[in-house]
Design an enzyme around this catalytic site. Structure first.
Site, PDB file in Angstrom:
ATOM      1  N   ASP A 145      -9.961   3.555  -3.645  1.00 30.97           N
ATOM      2  CA  ASP A 145     -10.662   2.363  -3.160  1.00 30.97           C
ATOM      3  C   ASP A 145     -12.071   2.216  -3.733  1.00 30.97           C
ATOM      4  O   ASP A 145     -12.815   3.184  -3.859  1.00 30.97           O
ATOM      5  CB  ASP A 145     -10.767   2.417  -1.634  1.00 30.97           C
ATOM      6  CG  ASP A 145      -9.419   2.173  -0.984  1.00 30.97           C
ATOM      7  OD1 ASP A 145      -8.399   2.081  -1.707  1.00 30.97           O
ATOM      8  OD2 ASP A 145      -9.388   2.068   0.251  1.00 30.97           O
ATOM      9  N   ASP A 167       0.830  -1.212   0.000  1.00 30.78           N
ATOM     10  CA  ASP A 167       0.000   0.000   0.000  1.00 30.78           C
ATOM     11  C   ASP A 167       0.868   1.267   0.000  1.00 30.78           C
ATOM     12  O   ASP A 167       2.103   1.191   0.003  1.00 30.78           O
ATOM     13  CB  ASP A 167      -0.917  -0.068   1.237  1.00 30.78           C
ATOM     14  CG  ASP A 167      -2.287   0.532   0.998  1.00 30.78           C
ATOM     15  OD1 ASP A 167      -2.449   1.290   0.037  1.00 30.78           O
ATOM     16  OD2 ASP A 167      -3.195   0.236   1.803  1.00 30.78           O
TER      17      ASP A 167
HETATM   18  C1  GLA Z   1      -5.896   1.412   1.409  1.00 30.64           C
HETATM   19  C2  GLA Z   1      -6.040   0.373   0.293  1.00 30.64           C
HETATM   20  C3  GLA Z   1      -7.170  -0.573   0.651  1.00 30.64           C
HETATM   21  C4  GLA Z   1      -6.884  -1.258   1.993  1.00 30.64           C
HETATM   22  C5  GLA Z   1      -6.647  -0.211   3.071  1.00 30.64           C
HETATM   23  C6  GLA Z   1      -6.119  -0.835   4.347  1.00 30.64           C
HETATM   24  O1  GLA Z   1      -6.996   2.239   1.481  1.00 30.64           O
HETATM   25  O2  GLA Z   1      -6.272   0.990  -0.935  1.00 30.64           O
HETATM   26  O3  GLA Z   1      -7.357  -1.539  -0.369  1.00 30.64           O
HETATM   27  O4  GLA Z   1      -5.768  -2.081   1.843  1.00 30.64           O
HETATM   28  O5  GLA Z   1      -5.698   0.768   2.666  1.00 30.64           O
HETATM   29  O6  GLA Z   1      -5.848   0.094   5.346  1.00 30.64           O
END
Ligand code: GLA
Length: 420
Positions: free
Chosen positions: A211, A156
């Site tokens: 996301d 990430d």
């Molecule tokens: C980010 C990623 C998500 C998830 C969260 C976890 O937002 O894009 O897919 O992994 O972090 O904290």
């Protein structure tokens, strides 16, 4: 430039080119995995930080109980929030509250069931849920993950200190390469620095957007951003429009089928995100459609691209190793009829056999096109075989913008006959 200076510059240029080439060759991604998009399950979309080792074990059991492993869903992936603290030597440990047996024990459990096991970390000082990240600890963490026998790393991008993405993601790639273990490397920098342009030599997949949420508007928003980059997906390196929300939120059956079909045909990783221990009946049926899965896992590894887009519908088409696929998506609020034109949308002519991959039915042989009524937010997925390519027969292409949707559309014209 004088003759003398060109004599000097040419060898220097060639040497420099060779050095760069060799360096890239040595330091490119070197893990041989992800020849088709990865399939499995990830904890985030449904559980966020509410995870522990029992949930992960029960999910492993459920993947097997429902036969999901047998049709390709092999990766059991933990997302953020497994992390505990670093020890004095800087090695990371799992939370001893939620994962008291440690990650190796879970990986062993998954492997004993024939599954693969994935973990999460962050190319930053802290993960997005503010647990310890891997920035500055790449070698130690990669070694730790390899010693736990991890098969997949989602990496990430939170709390990254402003260091450029390429630099941080390459550091972890090199650390993973150095372990000698073949770990699928999933780059999750949310499409920030055009990863499709550089990530194929760094990771096995790259997130293309922020996301996903369990809503129809989120799915369409992500979809809208995919068509410019579809050509960058291929064996070993995939566009990742984020994990599946099938079975989450209030998505209707038709919306779930559309989401699943489009992600499959875009050659996205197919990472389930619902509670597999208690699967909604229809959801299980959707994600177990092996004809749609076969589109995703086709060895050619070419993504579909947009062939036509209006405010109300999309037609996405693409090549398969043994034919073509076409998806007719209804974005409108009521049923509409969508017409697939073989010449315009697929550059195909001749007799074409059509199979419906949701009805699991042969629909017959057609010559010019094929129309179907599509329910609100629904999709028709067709596999086409036969016909011949006419891609060389057009005289010019007119490109125009669909401003409602932000798509660039190609139209093919024959000088004598007009639009074809
Ligand atoms: C980010 C990623 C998500 C998830 C969260 C976890 O937002 O894009 O897919 O992994 O972090 O904290």
């Amino acid at each position: 430039m004088s003759m003398g200076s060109s004599k000097f510059f040419l060898p220097v240029f060639v040497t420099l080119f060779c050095v760069i080439y060799v360096i890239n060759g040595i330091y490119g991604l070197n893990n041989g995995v992800g020849r088709t998009p990865p399939m499995g399950w990830n904890s985030w979309n449904r559980f966020h930080c509410r995870i522990d080792e029992n949930l992960i074990k029960q999910t492993a059991d459920a993947l097997i109980k429902y036969g999901l492993d047998k049709i390709g869903y092999k990766y059991l992936n933990i997302d953020d929030c497994w992390e505990g603290e670093r020890d004095e030597q800087g090695y990371i440990h799992a939370s001893n509250i939620t994962f008291p047996s440690g990650i190796k024990a879970l990986a062993d459990y998954a492997h004993s069931k024939g599954l693969l096991f994935g973990i999460y970390s962050d190319a930053g000082y802290l993960t997005c849920a503010r647990r310890p990240g891997s920035l500055g600890y790449e070698d130690k963490d990669a070694m730790t993950f390899a010693s736990w026998e991890i098969d997949y790393l989602k990496y990430d991008n939170c709390n990254n200190g402003g260091i450029p993405e390429q630099q941080r993601y390459k550091t972890m790639r090199d650390a993973l390469n150095a372990t000698g273990r073949h770990i699928f490397y999933s780059i999750c920098e949310w499409g920030r620095s055009a990863p499709h342009l550089w990530a194929a030599s760094v990771g096995n997949s790259w997130r293309t957007t922020g996301d996903i949420g369990p809503t129809w508007s989120s799915i369409l928003n992500i979809l809208r951003r995919q068509h410019q980059i579809t050509k960058y997906a291929g064996p070993g390196g995939w566009n990742d429009p984020d994990m599946l929300q099938v079975g989450n939120g209030d998505l209707t059956i038709d919306e779930q089928k559309s989401h699943f079909s489009l992600w499959a045909a875009l050659k996205s990783p197919l990472l389930l995100g619902f509670d597999i221990r208690n699967p909604p009946h229809n959801t299980l049926e959707i994600v177990k459609n092996t004809e749609i899965i076969a589109i995703n896992q086709d060895p050619l590894g070419k993504s579909v691209n947009i062939a036509q887009s209006t405010k109300y519908f999309d037609i996405w088409t693409g090549e398969l190793s043994d034919g073509h696929v076409a998806l007719l998506l209804n974005k409108a609020e009521s049923p509409i009829t969508i017409k697939l034109n073989f010449a315009t949308h697929l550059r195909l002519q001749g007799k074409i056999s059509i199979r419906d991959l949701w009805e699991h039915e042969e629909k017959g042989v057609y010559v010019n096109g094929y129309s179907r009524e599509v329910p609100k937010h629904g999709i028709i997925v067709l596999k086409l075989t036969g016909g011949t390519k006419i891609s060389e027969n057009y005289d010019f292409i007119v490109q125009y913008h669909d401003y409602d949707n932000g798509y660039l559309i190609d139209e093919f014209y024959d000088g004598a006959f007009g639009r074809i």
